[in-house]
Design an enzyme around this catalytic site. Structure first.
Site, short mmCIF file in Angstrom:
data_model
loop_
_atom_site.label_atom_id
_atom_site.label_comp_id
_atom_site.label_asym_id
_atom_site.label_seq_id
_atom_site.Cartn_x
_atom_site.Cartn_y
_atom_site.Cartn_z
N ALA A 78 38.22 44.60 39.24
CA ALA A 78 38.46 45.82 38.70
C ALA A 78 39.04 45.57 37.44
CB ALA A 78 39.44 46.72 39.49
N GLN A 83 41.97 46.15 35.99
CA GLN A 83 43.37 45.31 36.05
C GLN A 83 43.27 44.75 37.02
OE1 GLN A 83 46.22 45.51 34.14
NE2 GLN A 83 45.08 46.97 32.54
N SER A 84 42.57 43.62 37.30
CA SER A 84 42.39 42.70 38.16
C SER A 84 43.41 41.51 38.07
CB SER A 84 40.93 42.15 38.32
OG SER A 84 40.80 40.90 38.99
N ASN A 85 44.10 41.16 39.06
CA ASN A 85 45.05 40.39 39.07
C ASN A 85 44.47 38.88 39.19
OD1 ASN A 85 47.71 41.95 39.01
ND2 ASN A 85 47.29 42.31 41.02
N VAL A 120 41.09 38.33 38.16
CA VAL A 120 40.70 37.60 36.95
C VAL A 120 41.66 37.15 36.18
CG1 VAL A 120 39.50 38.42 34.77
CG2 VAL A 120 38.74 39.25 36.97
#
Length: 336
Positions: free
Chosen positions: A73, A75-77, A79
């Site tokens: 998503a 705000q992916s932690n 990624v």
């Protein structure tokens, strides 16, 4: 389990601390509350994905990859930590970001984790919500392969059996820490999304015959679907570990009472829980995962699910970088 059988690329600061939360325990008046600080894993502000990436990155390097490809998503932690892992190994990183959240202000797609992705030279593109994002990511990997690159695809959250080995390792680490302190753990609670963290914990605990109940607080899927997803991956991970016998489905416990309007959508319970922990213990959570997971734990304590005399561990999966994309929630405002 003998995890040294599996290649591993050192990325994190382990073991992460296991701390007793004295002021929170007193405030809630229920069980003795402990926290496993996987926000302190150290890779680009830390988080749970670092454990998974140690095994995934080692696999990528063994395959001769020059590029990591993944998805998540906005705000992916995951990624953000994948981009950092690529930097550590000297690899390129390409990511697809799904626009699951579109109502949190103009800065949502530029602040927080997205800013850190850009700082670490991660090439990212946005996709509309509702697509099969793993299929989209695999298609991107094929495009890069056609251009002469050597991509290695990592599914969302790093959640496959190789990635879940990271949380089998965490289970082993936690049991060792508890045994060294004479700490009998009555329950372990954490946020559950792409299933890899909970699946790895269950596979590791099952392999060690360590009967610690694990409760996942879902941040997206309904309870029945989350349980099915976790069980399927936990069984695959246990098989990879060489565990005899099928991992029982009744080991998997998940609750969906904190999902609220949907993934990444704030709730008043989440905001209140995050403020409670920050103001009593100086510990920061994130609004998407650990905040809702902690809200679930607080609700269970207030409902009498856990009682005095018990010891409950909350696994902090990190993610505080996302706070800067949700700053409006914590200026004495309510979410609803």
């Amino acid at each position: 389990m003998h995890l040294a059988r599996f290649p591993r690329y050192q990325l994190g600061h382990f073991p992460t601390p296991l701390e007793r939360l004295d002021r929170l325990t007193e405030d809630l008046g229920g069980p003795e509350i402990w926290i496993k600080r996987d926000d302190c894993t150290g890779l680009a502000s830390g988080g749970n994905k670092t454990r998974k990436l140690e095994f995934l990155l080692a696999d990528a390097v063994a395959e001769g990859a020059d590029t990591l490809v993944t998805q998540g998503a906005t705000q992916s932690n995951h990624v953000r930590q994948t981009a950092a892992a690529a930097c550590r190994a000297g690899l390129a990183c390409h990511a697809l970001l799904e626009r699951r959240v579109t109502n949190q202000g103009a800065d949502y797609e530029a602040a927080g984790n997205v800013l850190l992705d850009a700082m670490m030279d991660c090439a990212f593109d946005f996709r509309p919500a509702g697509l099969d994002m793993n299929a989209e990511g695999q298609a991107l990997a094929e495009d890069l392969r056609a251009q002469g690159r050597k991509p290695y695809f990592i599914p969302g959250g790093g959640s496959n059996p190789v990635g879940a080995l990271g949380y089998a390792a965490c289970a082993e680490e936690l049991v060792y820490q508890a045994d060294a302190r004479g700490l009998k753990i009555d329950a372990l609670v954490h946020a559950t999304g792409s299933a890899g963290t909970q699946a790895g914990l269950l596979a590791g605990l099952y392999a060690m015959n360590a009967p610690i109940p694990v409760t996942g607080i879902s941040v997206r899927a309904p309870r029945d679907r989350q349980i099915a997803n976790v069980h399927a991956l936990a069984a695959q991970t246990a098989e990879l570990l060489g565990v005899r016998g099928e991992l029982p489905r009744d080991m998997v416990d998940a609750h969906d009472g904190q999902v609220g309007p949907g993934y990444g959508q704030p709730t008043d319970e989440m905001v209140d829980a995050m403020l409670l922990l920050s103001r009593l213990e100086g510990i920061l959570l994130d609004p998407v995962y650990s905040g809702k997971g902690f809200a679930g734990l607080v609700a269970m304590i207030r409902q009498g699910r856990f009682r005095k005399g018990q010891r409950v561990v909350f696994l902090h999966t990190g993610g505080s970088a996302a706070l800067f994309a949700y700053g409006h929630l914590f200026n004495n405002q309510k979410a609803a």
